[in-house]
Design a protein around this motif. Structure first.
Motif, PDB file in Angstrom:
ATOM      1  N   SER A 104      33.672  34.339  39.678  1.00 30.61           N
ATOM      2  CA  SER A 104      34.915  34.795  40.308  1.00 30.61           C
ATOM      3  C   SER A 104      35.575  33.668  41.090  1.00 30.61           C
ATOM      4  O   SER A 104      36.807  33.548  41.116  1.00 30.61           O
ATOM      5  CB  SER A 104      34.645  35.961  41.258  1.00 30.61           C
ATOM      6  OG  SER A 104      33.977  36.989  40.585  1.00 30.61           O
ATOM      7  N   LEU A 105      34.742  32.838  41.720  1.00 30.34           N
ATOM      8  CA  LEU A 105      35.274  31.703  42.479  1.00 30.34           C
ATOM      9  C   LEU A 105      36.047  30.759  41.544  1.00 30.34           C
ATOM     10  O   LEU A 105      37.148  30.299  41.887  1.00 30.34           O
ATOM     11  CB  LEU A 105      34.122  30.951  43.155  1.00 30.34           C
ATOM     12  CG  LEU A 105      34.508  29.731  43.980  1.00 30.34           C
ATOM     13  CD1 LEU A 105      35.348  30.147  45.187  1.00 30.34           C
ATOM     14  CD2 LEU A 105      33.254  28.974  44.457  1.00 30.34           C
ATOM     15  N   VAL A 106      35.476  30.519  40.363  1.00 32.40           N
ATOM     16  CA  VAL A 106      36.167  29.662  39.394  1.00 32.40           C
ATOM     17  C   VAL A 106      37.507  30.275  39.013  1.00 32.40           C
ATOM     18  O   VAL A 106      38.538  29.592  38.978  1.00 32.40           O
ATOM     19  CB  VAL A 106      35.285  29.430  38.142  1.00 32.40           C
ATOM     20  CG1 VAL A 106      36.099  28.845  37.000  1.00 32.40           C
ATOM     21  CG2 VAL A 106      34.123  28.512  38.489  1.00 32.40           C
ATOM     22  N   GLY A 107      37.508  31.593  38.743  1.00 31.93           N
ATOM     23  CA  GLY A 107      38.751  32.277  38.397  1.00 31.93           C
ATOM     24  C   GLY A 107      39.783  32.161  39.516  1.00 31.93           C
ATOM     25  O   GLY A 107      40.966  31.914  39.272  1.00 31.93           O
ATOM     26  N   PHE A 108      39.311  32.290  40.733  1.00 32.78           N
ATOM     27  CA  PHE A 108      40.186  32.184  41.901  1.00 32.78           C
ATOM     28  C   PHE A 108      40.799  30.784  41.978  1.00 32.78           C
ATOM     29  O   PHE A 108      42.013  30.612  42.148  1.00 32.78           O
ATOM     30  CB  PHE A 108      39.375  32.499  43.159  1.00 32.78           C
ATOM     31  CG  PHE A 108      40.110  32.285  44.439  1.00 32.78           C
ATOM     32  CD1 PHE A 108      41.097  33.181  44.832  1.00 32.78           C
ATOM     33  CD2 PHE A 108      39.826  31.202  45.243  1.00 32.78           C
ATOM     34  CE1 PHE A 108      41.784  32.991  46.022  1.00 32.78           C
ATOM     35  CE2 PHE A 108      40.508  31.001  46.434  1.00 32.78           C
ATOM     36  CZ  PHE A 108      41.495  31.891  46.813  1.00 32.78           C
ATOM     37  N   LEU A 109      39.957  29.751  41.797  1.00 32.35           N
ATOM     38  CA  LEU A 109      40.441  28.372  41.861  1.00 32.35           C
ATOM     39  C   LEU A 109      41.397  28.071  40.706  1.00 32.35           C
ATOM     40  O   LEU A 109      42.370  27.329  40.862  1.00 32.35           O
ATOM     41  CB  LEU A 109      39.262  27.396  41.839  1.00 32.35           C
ATOM     42  CG  LEU A 109      38.349  27.468  43.065  1.00 32.35           C
ATOM     43  CD1 LEU A 109      37.151  26.539  42.910  1.00 32.35           C
ATOM     44  CD2 LEU A 109      39.124  27.125  44.339  1.00 32.35           C
ATOM     45  N   GLN A 110      41.123  28.664  39.540  1.00 29.49           N
ATOM     46  CA  GLN A 110      42.011  28.456  38.384  1.00 29.49           C
ATOM     47  C   GLN A 110      43.433  28.925  38.688  1.00 29.49           C
ATOM     48  O   GLN A 110      44.388  28.388  38.142  1.00 29.49           O
ATOM     49  CB  GLN A 110      41.482  29.223  37.165  1.00 29.49           C
ATOM     50  CG  GLN A 110      40.331  28.528  36.464  1.00 29.49           C
ATOM     51  CD  GLN A 110      39.826  29.364  35.299  1.00 29.49           C
ATOM     52  OE1 GLN A 110      39.430  30.508  35.495  1.00 29.49           O
ATOM     53  NE2 GLN A 110      39.851  28.812  34.102  1.00 29.49           N
ATOM     54  N   GLY A 111      43.531  29.929  39.563  1.00 30.95           N
ATOM     55  CA  GLY A 111      44.845  30.449  39.924  1.00 30.95           C
ATOM     56  C   GLY A 111      45.756  29.412  40.558  1.00 30.95           C
ATOM     57  O   GLY A 111      46.973  29.573  40.573  1.00 30.95           O
ATOM     58  N   PHE A 136      40.434  29.833  29.477  1.00 31.68           N
ATOM     59  CA  PHE A 136      40.417  31.287  29.637  1.00 31.68           C
ATOM     60  C   PHE A 136      39.010  31.794  29.952  1.00 31.68           C
ATOM     61  O   PHE A 136      38.803  32.605  30.858  1.00 31.68           O
ATOM     62  CB  PHE A 136      40.937  31.948  28.354  1.00 31.68           C
ATOM     63  CG  PHE A 136      40.878  33.450  28.373  1.00 31.68           C
ATOM     64  CD1 PHE A 136      41.862  34.189  29.030  1.00 31.68           C
ATOM     65  CD2 PHE A 136      39.840  34.130  27.742  1.00 31.68           C
ATOM     66  CE1 PHE A 136      41.811  35.570  29.057  1.00 31.68           C
ATOM     67  CE2 PHE A 136      39.785  35.523  27.771  1.00 31.68           C
ATOM     68  CZ  PHE A 136      40.770  36.240  28.425  1.00 31.68           C
ATOM     69  N   ILE A 137      37.996  31.284  29.218  1.00 30.75           N
ATOM     70  CA  ILE A 137      36.642  31.844  29.309  1.00 30.75           C
ATOM     71  C   ILE A 137      35.810  31.188  30.414  1.00 30.75           C
ATOM     72  O   ILE A 137      34.686  31.617  30.691  1.00 30.75           O
ATOM     73  CB  ILE A 137      35.927  31.721  27.937  1.00 30.75           C
ATOM     74  CG1 ILE A 137      34.797  32.759  27.791  1.00 30.75           C
ATOM     75  CG2 ILE A 137      35.399  30.325  27.677  1.00 30.75           C
ATOM     76  CD1 ILE A 137      35.245  34.179  27.682  1.00 30.75           C
ATOM     77  N   LEU A 138      36.359  30.165  31.056  1.00 30.78           N
ATOM     78  CA  LEU A 138      35.582  29.392  32.028  1.00 30.78           C
ATOM     79  C   LEU A 138      34.802  30.242  33.058  1.00 30.78           C
ATOM     80  O   LEU A 138      33.610  29.981  33.295  1.00 30.78           O
ATOM     81  CB  LEU A 138      36.495  28.385  32.731  1.00 30.78           C
ATOM     82  CG  LEU A 138      35.823  27.109  33.255  1.00 30.78           C
ATOM     83  CD1 LEU A 138      35.092  26.379  32.130  1.00 30.78           C
ATOM     84  CD2 LEU A 138      36.860  26.185  33.888  1.00 30.78           C
ATOM     85  N   PRO A 139      35.419  31.261  33.661  1.00 32.75           N
ATOM     86  CA  PRO A 139      34.650  32.070  34.616  1.00 32.75           C
ATOM     87  C   PRO A 139      33.410  32.698  33.979  1.00 32.75           C
ATOM     88  O   PRO A 139      32.350  32.758  34.600  1.00 32.75           O
ATOM     89  CB  PRO A 139      35.656  33.154  35.049  1.00 32.75           C
ATOM     90  CG  PRO A 139      36.990  32.527  34.839  1.00 32.75           C
ATOM     91  CD  PRO A 139      36.842  31.680  33.600  1.00 32.75           C
ATOM     92  N   ALA A 140      33.550  33.138  32.711  1.00 34.88           N
ATOM     93  CA  ALA A 140      32.410  33.763  32.028  1.00 34.88           C
ATOM     94  C   ALA A 140      31.325  32.716  31.735  1.00 34.88           C
ATOM     95  O   ALA A 140      30.133  32.997  31.864  1.00 34.88           O
ATOM     96  CB  ALA A 140      32.871  34.413  30.725  1.00 34.88           C
ATOM     97  N   TYR A 141      31.723  31.524  31.339  1.00 33.93           N
ATOM     98  CA  TYR A 141      30.754  30.443  31.104  1.00 33.93           C
ATOM     99  C   TYR A 141      29.963  30.161  32.392  1.00 33.93           C
ATOM    100  O   TYR A 141      28.752  30.016  32.374  1.00 33.93           O
ATOM    101  CB  TYR A 141      31.469  29.150  30.660  1.00 33.93           C
ATOM    102  CG  TYR A 141      31.683  28.996  29.161  1.00 33.93           C
ATOM    103  CD1 TYR A 141      31.637  30.085  28.292  1.00 33.93           C
ATOM    104  CD2 TYR A 141      31.938  27.745  28.605  1.00 33.93           C
ATOM    105  CE1 TYR A 141      31.851  29.931  26.931  1.00 33.93           C
ATOM    106  CE2 TYR A 141      32.143  27.573  27.234  1.00 33.93           C
ATOM    107  CZ  TYR A 141      32.104  28.659  26.407  1.00 33.93           C
ATOM    108  OH  TYR A 141      32.308  28.494  25.064  1.00 33.93           O
TER     109      TYR A 141
END
Ligand code: CTP
Ligand code: MG
Length: 172
Positions: free
Chosen positions: A68-75, A12-17
């Motif tokens: 944001s890129l990480v969040g996008f890839l997580q999708g 969940f927190i990966l983008p913030a990290y």
């Protein structure tokens, strides 16, 4: 159960990290340093820097971009929370704002830029990320509590490693 909660929280927190880890790295890249500027443009308030030279525009933009890129890839992975690339952006922005808020607070207390404040330095971005995610209805108490506990040790290990690998100027 505990393990899956832990993994869920980290996922969940990966983008913030990532948003929090990227800005310190750019200090070691010369051309980025040349085009960078402090967020507060070097200005002071009542004789103390507003934020100090450790909060920069490049740090903000690169942190936002890679988080944001990480969040996008997580999708693209079949795990919760699903699909919402917006969440990656929100967590990243919250992390960076939390970090800026902590610097603002440290400067008001007269702590020099780069000065250490145990727990505040390690958790400012987690709190910021959850606050902003909470505004969007993504607040998860269990993840929040877990991350308050596990982030300081993770932060310590990754920072010492980053320092040893010459990626980061200070080991904290
Ligand atoms: N950084 C940046 N832009 C940001 C956040 C961080 O350029 N928005 C870079 C700076 O090079 C900074 C480093 O990451 O020195 C480490 O970040 P941090 O520990 O948050 O800042 P400090 O330099 O320790 O300053 P402060 O005392 O304000 O926390
Ligand atoms: Mg610091």
């Amino acid at each position: 159960m505990i393990a899956s909660l832990f993994l869920g929280a980290i996922w969940f927190i990966l983008p913030a990290y990532v948003a929090n880890a990227v800005p310190p790295l750019e200090g070691s890249i010369k051309w980025i340093r040349r085009y960078n500027a402090p967020l507060d443009f070097g200005k002071s308030w009542k004789g103390k820097p507003i934020l100090g030279p450790g909060k920069t525009w490049m740090g903000l933009f690169l942190g936002l971009f890679f988080g944001s890129l990480v969040g996008f890839l997580q999708g693209f992975f079949p795990f919760e929370p699903q699909g919402f690339w917006m969440l990656g952006f929100i967590l990243s922005l919250g992390a960076l704002l939390g970090d800026m808020g902590a610097s603002f607070f440290k400067r008001r207390l007269g702590i020099k830029p780069g000065g250490k404040v145990i727990l505040l330095d390690q958790l400012d971005f987690v709190v910021g990320a959850f606050l902003l995610a909470g505004l969007g209805g993504w607040f998860n108490w269990r993840y929040f509590v877990i991350l308050l506990v596990v982030t300081p040790p993770i932060h310590l290990v990754t920072n010492v490693l980053g320092h040893k690998l010459n990626l980061k100027s200070r080991p904290w």
